[in-house]
Design an enzyme around this catalytic site. Structure first.
Site, PDB file in Angstrom:
ATOM      1  N   HIS A 314     -23.700  20.107  18.295  1.00 19.47           N
ATOM      2  CA  HIS A 314     -22.716  19.550  19.231  1.00 19.47           C
ATOM      3  C   HIS A 314     -21.451  20.375  19.348  1.00 19.47           C
ATOM      4  O   HIS A 314     -20.482  19.925  19.962  1.00 19.47           O
ATOM      5  CB  HIS A 314     -22.307  18.134  18.818  1.00 19.47           C
ATOM      6  CG  HIS A 314     -23.409  17.136  18.885  1.00 19.47           C
ATOM      7  ND1 HIS A 314     -23.646  16.362  19.988  1.00 19.47           N
ATOM      8  CD2 HIS A 314     -24.351  16.803  17.988  1.00 19.47           C
ATOM      9  CE1 HIS A 314     -24.685  15.575  19.765  1.00 19.47           C
ATOM     10  NE2 HIS A 314     -25.137  15.829  18.549  1.00 19.47           N
ATOM     11  N   LYS A 494      -9.788  11.402  25.619  1.00 20.95           N
ATOM     12  CA  LYS A 494     -10.716  12.063  24.696  1.00 20.95           C
ATOM     13  C   LYS A 494      -9.938  12.357  23.425  1.00 20.95           C
ATOM     14  O   LYS A 494      -8.710  12.211  23.403  1.00 20.95           O
ATOM     15  CB  LYS A 494     -11.249  13.362  25.292  1.00 20.95           C
ATOM     16  CG  LYS A 494     -10.187  14.249  25.938  1.00 20.95           C
ATOM     17  CD  LYS A 494     -10.782  15.480  26.614  1.00 20.95           C
ATOM     18  CE  LYS A 494     -11.306  15.229  27.999  1.00 20.95           C
ATOM     19  NZ  LYS A 494     -12.678  15.551  28.213  1.00 20.95           N
ATOM     20  N   ARG A 495     -10.636  12.764  22.345  1.00 20.66           N
ATOM     21  CA  ARG A 495      -9.901  13.142  21.139  1.00 20.66           C
ATOM     22  C   ARG A 495      -8.841  14.189  21.469  1.00 20.66           C
ATOM     23  O   ARG A 495      -9.017  15.016  22.366  1.00 20.66           O
ATOM     24  CB  ARG A 495     -10.881  13.705  20.090  1.00 20.66           C
ATOM     25  CG  ARG A 495     -11.699  12.639  19.395  1.00 20.66           C
ATOM     26  CD  ARG A 495     -10.815  11.676  18.647  1.00 20.66           C
ATOM     27  NE  ARG A 495     -10.299  12.297  17.443  1.00 20.66           N
ATOM     28  CZ  ARG A 495     -10.694  11.977  16.216  1.00 20.66           C
ATOM     29  NH1 ARG A 495     -11.577  11.028  16.021  1.00 20.66           N
ATOM     30  NH2 ARG A 495     -10.197  12.583  15.162  1.00 20.66           N
ATOM     31  N   LYS A 500      -9.206  21.093  24.026  1.00 19.61           N
ATOM     32  CA  LYS A 500      -9.332  20.209  25.199  1.00 19.61           C
ATOM     33  C   LYS A 500      -8.101  20.331  26.108  1.00 19.61           C
ATOM     34  O   LYS A 500      -8.110  19.862  27.234  1.00 19.61           O
ATOM     35  CB  LYS A 500      -9.529  18.768  24.753  1.00 19.61           C
ATOM     36  CG  LYS A 500     -10.843  18.556  23.968  1.00 19.61           C
ATOM     37  CD  LYS A 500     -10.958  17.121  23.462  1.00 19.61           C
ATOM     38  CE  LYS A 500     -12.140  16.892  22.526  1.00 19.61           C
ATOM     39  NZ  LYS A 500     -13.440  16.776  23.217  1.00 19.61           N
ATOM     40  N   THR A 601     -18.917  13.910  27.788  1.00 15.77           N
ATOM     41  CA  THR A 601     -19.682  12.816  28.382  1.00 15.77           C
ATOM     42  C   THR A 601     -18.753  11.907  29.182  1.00 15.77           C
ATOM     43  O   THR A 601     -19.196  11.229  30.111  1.00 15.77           O
ATOM     44  CB  THR A 601     -20.413  11.989  27.305  1.00 15.77           C
ATOM     45  OG1 THR A 601     -19.505  11.746  26.225  1.00 15.77           O
ATOM     46  CG2 THR A 601     -21.634  12.720  26.784  1.00 15.77           C
ATOM     47  N   LYS A 605     -18.895   9.754  32.991  1.00 21.79           N
ATOM     48  CA  LYS A 605     -18.489   8.361  33.235  1.00 21.79           C
ATOM     49  C   LYS A 605     -17.510   8.276  34.401  1.00 21.79           C
ATOM     50  O   LYS A 605     -17.586   7.362  35.227  1.00 21.79           O
ATOM     51  CB  LYS A 605     -17.881   7.759  31.957  1.00 21.79           C
ATOM     52  CG  LYS A 605     -18.896   7.650  30.823  1.00 21.79           C
ATOM     53  CD  LYS A 605     -18.278   7.427  29.440  1.00 21.79           C
ATOM     54  CE  LYS A 605     -19.328   7.738  28.372  1.00 21.79           C
ATOM     55  NZ  LYS A 605     -18.754   7.836  27.012  1.00 21.79           N
TER      56      LYS A 605
HETATM   57  C1  26Q Z   1     -17.361  18.010  10.126  1.00 26.02           C
HETATM   58  C2  26Q Z   1     -17.168  18.372   8.798  1.00 26.02           C
HETATM   59  C3  26Q Z   1     -16.582  17.499   7.925  1.00 26.02           C
HETATM   60  C4  26Q Z   1     -16.171  16.273   8.380  1.00 26.02           C
HETATM   61  C5  26Q Z   1     -16.360  15.900   9.695  1.00 26.02           C
HETATM   62  C6  26Q Z   1     -16.959  16.774  10.579  1.00 26.02           C
HETATM   63  C7  26Q Z   1     -17.160  16.393  11.988  1.00 26.02           C
HETATM   64  C8  26Q Z   1     -17.053  15.069  12.422  1.00 26.02           C
HETATM   65  C9  26Q Z   1     -17.230  14.743  13.740  1.00 26.02           C
HETATM   66  C10 26Q Z   1     -17.457  17.350  12.929  1.00 26.02           C
HETATM   67  C11 26Q Z   1     -17.651  17.011  14.265  1.00 26.02           C
HETATM   68  C12 26Q Z   1     -17.536  15.698  14.676  1.00 26.02           C
HETATM   69  C13 26Q Z   1     -17.705  15.299  16.062  1.00 26.02           C
HETATM   70  C14 26Q Z   1     -18.076  16.121  17.026  1.00 26.02           C
HETATM   71  C15 26Q Z   1     -18.207  15.680  18.433  1.00 26.02           C
HETATM   72  O1  26Q Z   1     -17.923  14.549  18.760  1.00 26.02           O
HETATM   73  N1  26Q Z   1     -18.672  16.569  19.308  1.00 26.02           N
HETATM   74  C16 26Q Z   1     -18.834  16.246  20.712  1.00 26.02           C
HETATM   75  O2  26Q Z   1     -20.183  15.839  20.923  1.00 26.02           O
HETATM   76  C17 26Q Z   1     -20.365  15.360  22.247  1.00 26.02           C
HETATM   77  C18 26Q Z   1     -21.779  14.825  22.347  1.00 26.02           C
HETATM   78  O3  26Q Z   1     -22.696  15.867  22.338  1.00 26.02           O
HETATM   79  C19 26Q Z   1     -20.099  16.457  23.264  1.00 26.02           C
HETATM   80  O4  26Q Z   1     -20.191  15.899  24.548  1.00 26.02           O
HETATM   81  C20 26Q Z   1     -18.699  17.041  23.057  1.00 26.02           C
HETATM   82  O5  26Q Z   1     -18.522  18.155  23.906  1.00 26.02           O
HETATM   83  C21 26Q Z   1     -18.531  17.446  21.600  1.00 26.02           C
HETATM   84  O6  26Q Z   1     -17.197  17.876  21.367  1.00 26.02           O
END
Ligand code: 26Q
Length: 767
Positions: A314, A494-495, A500, A601, A605
């Protein structure tokens, strides 16, 4: 026949009218749970386990009523008693068991898997506290714990339990189930959330999200890991991940044996999709279980696992790719560390001359993605551009080794939640115009016939206005924020992350503020709305929030400007807020630095609800542009290739852009007297210096083009016939982004749930 009045009499000895919203919520929850449990569970020889550290499911009542086909009936009966479903829903706590896109995607996928009648469960953790509640104070993000597990609950405790052996102790799990109902499907799946009975909120410092990170028995499932950048709490994260996957693996094996597997043929019974690398330890864990609890040799276990596990990537942000020090893994689960070392030896023997594909690097760091790619059978990206970047740059050495294992699965969203539940007005209108087949096939192209129909365009605009008024009412009632419902609603939700580029939109707001001060009054007032949380340890993201909140107050205080431009930051953005914001937006901000947003995503929407997109050619924006054509989307900015090249050559210098005549006053405004009078010097100065001197995610590189395209958009808005036609085309072309399409692709190309055979039955040999 459903009769809510009678049920209320039986339950509370009151009429529906006399019942409180809380009571009605409880009544409806029980009703849905009873109906759900009458539905048989999907069955097939092979079963999918979608394992994910996050499931951002949002509130469940409306969605479940909709999928059971009861939504309209319940709404009518409530209305007849002077009640509203929207208000009843406010009694429901939202489970915030995810950070953002990846977690929400998992929730949309569960809805589609059930709707397609596929036999697939979600597996994750039952965090007692979801993502922190965001509270703004003194223009800063503050934190409160989000205790969502209040009664009444949708969770059912099962009698399933497993032993999970860590290095220092063994823990016993408990499994909670949430019913997942397919839309008009008549069958169900489940979201299976593992927990520990010993977890205790007593270890949380009162009113904070701080707790003893070392007390594993009491904290293991206490919090959703609140962070996608912070490196603290690594050990706890490993504890959580291993607990999740050990339970998932034991569940999958036990259920397969029950269905007739002899374990050697496990790959005919089980497929496991891992949502990013977070569940990667399931690979060594399956090997451990097969070799110690079952009579499978190590070599055979590796082959079996290679036929079971599929991996979705992702992100291409280097800092988000999971890597753990081997010593940390050893400390938490020594047996798993030993298996990882064995896997590493195998890879090092096979690819001695390719250190960049090794599992454990020269610094003794374990690369989770490398395990997932070598020892799974499928790797996919989440949008066409993202998958190309993975193949050509980030994962190129792996693509060269296993080209046939790479594929794209462009993300999707469930139309049940993001139009049918969130925008019943537009849903009813579409039903009237093009019939109801789209509820199942997501085909909205019938709308194109009305592209030039002035009456239809006007009616779509009327619906948008209703949704704007509802948003305005909601924000005023819940957050005391007043917005002008007749303004252009321009939204970035978004986050909060530099890539972003919320800071770029904030710079646009400064530009617009100065422009209005100079006498250029917009024809229609503009409301720019932000929403999103920042990881607690992510300093620059906190500074960006501070900038926006301070700027918002500055504009609000300015009598010359406030009626023409408003800046709003919605507090505690979550799925519930999203359901108000997407349908009300005129403009969708998808302005990430090209190459950095894997898919997005939210962009889908907005499109589905008729907003026009201002976008860089990044992630799924590329596919939106292809679908609607360049006339119906506002594209700007450097291309992904240009940006990738700039990073490779170290070719970006923010000073060059800062020195431009149009840009300098905008950036300098951040630390000007007016901002300093309202804001915090440390936050503003740090952000200013960062943008001027570092600007790692290149907010300045596209700023001038961004200003031009935004001003063009506001100009175009004034020609409502043209604007509404573009909006109609966006709605009509959104069908491709149904998660049902995405899940069909996963099933046809990766899972093969209905034909009973695993992908690589016998085509893999021992080396
Ligand atoms: C990694 C290491 C240690 C702790 C936490 C993490 C961690 C946690 C959450 C790394 C990544 C995330 C979340 C990532 C995320 O939400 N990515 C998004 O995924 C969506 C669905 O595929 C995409 O549409 C977005 O572009 C992407 O940013």
């Amino acid at each position: 026949m459903l009769n809510l009045n009678e049920i209320a009499k039986e339950k509370f000895n009151k009429t529906l009218e006399e019942s409180t919203n809380q009571e009605i919520y409880k009544l409806l929850l029980d009703l849905v749970q009873d109906k759900a449990k009458d539905q048989p569970i999907n069955e097939s020889k092979k079963k999918l386990y979608y394992v994910s550290a996050e499931f951002l499911i949002g509130k469940l009542l409306s969605n479940n009523l909709l999928n059971l086909g009861l939504y309209q009936e319940v709404e009518n009966q409530l209305a007849a008693s002077g009640k509203s479903l929207a208000e009843v829903e406010e009694a429901e706590q939202e489970p915030s068991l995810g950070n953002g896109g990846l977690g929400r995607l998992a929730a949309c996928f569960l809805d589609s898997i059930a709707t397609l009648g596929l036999n697939g469960d979600g597996v994750g953790l039952n965090y007692h506290f979801g993502l922190f509640k965001q509270i703004f104070k003194d223009h800063q993000q503050n934190y409160a714990p989000d205790e969502w597990l209040a009664e009444p609950t949708w969770l059912t405790k099962s009698d399933i339990s497993f032993e999970v052996p860590f290095g220092k102790f063994t823990l016993t799990s408990s499994l909670y189930d949430l019913e997942v109902l397919g839309f008009q499907q008549g069958k169900r799946n489940r979201l299976r959330l593992f927990d520990l009975d010993t977890v205790s909120s007593d270890i949380i410092e009162e009113g904070t999200i701080t707790f003893d990170k070392t007390n594993i028995e009491e904290n293991l499932t206490l919090f959703l890991y609140p962070d996608d950048s912070d490196r603290n709490g690594n050990l706890l994260r490993i504890y959580q991940q291993y607990f999740m996957v050990s339970n998932a693996a034991q569940l999958a094996i036990a259920e397969a044996i029950e269905r007739g597997s002899n374990v050697h043929d496990l790959a005919d019974y089980v497929v496991i999709q891992i949502n990013d690398t977070h569940p990667t330890f399931i690979i060594p864990e399956l090997i451990r279980l097969l070799t110690t609890q079952h009579v499978v040799s190590y070599d055979e276990a590796v082959i079996i696992v290679r036929n079971i596990v599929a991996f979705t990537n992702h992100t291409i942000l280097a800092e988000a790719l999971e890597k753990w020090p081997l010593d940390d893994v050893k400390e938490v689960v020594p047996e798993i560390a030993t298996i990882i070392e064995k896997l590493d030896v195998e890879i090092k023997e096979q690819f001695a001359d390719k250190p960049n594909v090794h599992v454990i690097d020269e610094n003794n760091i374990v690369h989770m993605a490398h395990i997932a790619i070598h020892f799974g059978f499928s790797t996919n990206g989440v949008a066409a551009l993202h998958t190309e970047i993975l193949k050509e740059t980030e994962l190129k050495p792996f693509y060269e080794l296993y080209p046939e294992e790479f594929s794209n699965k462009t993300n999707g969203i469930t139309f049940r939640r993001w139009i049918m539940a969130a925008n019943p007005e537009l849903t009813a209108y579409l039903d009237e115009k093009i019939g109801t087949d789209w509820h199942l096939d997501a085909d909205l192209t019938g709308l194109l016939e009305f592209q030039k129909d002035e009456k239809v365009l006007q009616e779509l605009k009327d619906i948008k206005n209703i949704k704007k008024a509802q948003l305005a009412e909601h924000l005023e009632r819940t957050q005391d924020i007043k917005i002008n419902p007749n303004s252009i609603i321009d939204v970035q939700i978004k986050r909060i992350h530099e890539y972003k580029r919320q800071q770029m939109l904030a710079l646009y707001v400064i530009y617009k503020y100065l422009d209005i001060k100079a006498g250029n009054i917009p024809a229609t007032p503009i409301t720019i709305i932000f929403g999103g949380k920042a990881a607690p340890a992510y300093t620059i993201a906190q500074d960006i929030i501070h900038l926006i909140l301070t700027l918002s107050e500055l504009i609000e205080n300015d009598a010359d400007v406030k009626d023409h431009l408003q800046l709003v930051f919605v507090e505690n953005y979550n799925v519930g807020e999203a359901e108000y914001l997407f349908p009300a937006a005129d403009i969708s901000e998808q302005i990430s630095l090209a190459s950095k947003e894997a898919s997005g995503t939210g962009n889908m929407k907005f499109m589905l609800n008729g907003a026009l997109t201002v976008a860089t050619l990044d992630g799924a924006n590329v596919e939106i542009a292809e679908l609607v054509g360049n006339d119906n989307i506002y594209l700007f900015g450097r291309s992904s290739d240009e940006i990738v090249h700039l990073y490779e050559t170290n070719g970006y210098n923010p000073q060059y852009y800062y020195n431009k005549r149009q840009i300098q006053p905008i950036v300098d405004f951040i630390v000007g007297d007016e901002m300093m009078a309202l804001g915090n010097e440390a936050n503003l100065t740090r952000l200013y210096n960062d943008i001027k001197n570092k600007d790692w995610f290149m907010a300045l590189i596209d700023l001038i083009e961004f200003i031009q395209i935004k001003d063009l958009m506001f100009e175009d808005y004034e020609d409502q016939a043209v604007w509404q036609e573009k909006s109609l085309i966006n709605i009509a072309k959104a069908g491709f982004f149904s998660a049902d399409r995405t899940i069909e692709e996963y099933n046809n190309e990766i899972w093969h749930l209905t034909d009973g055979s695993s992908k690589k039955d016998s085509d893999i040999t021992l080396n």
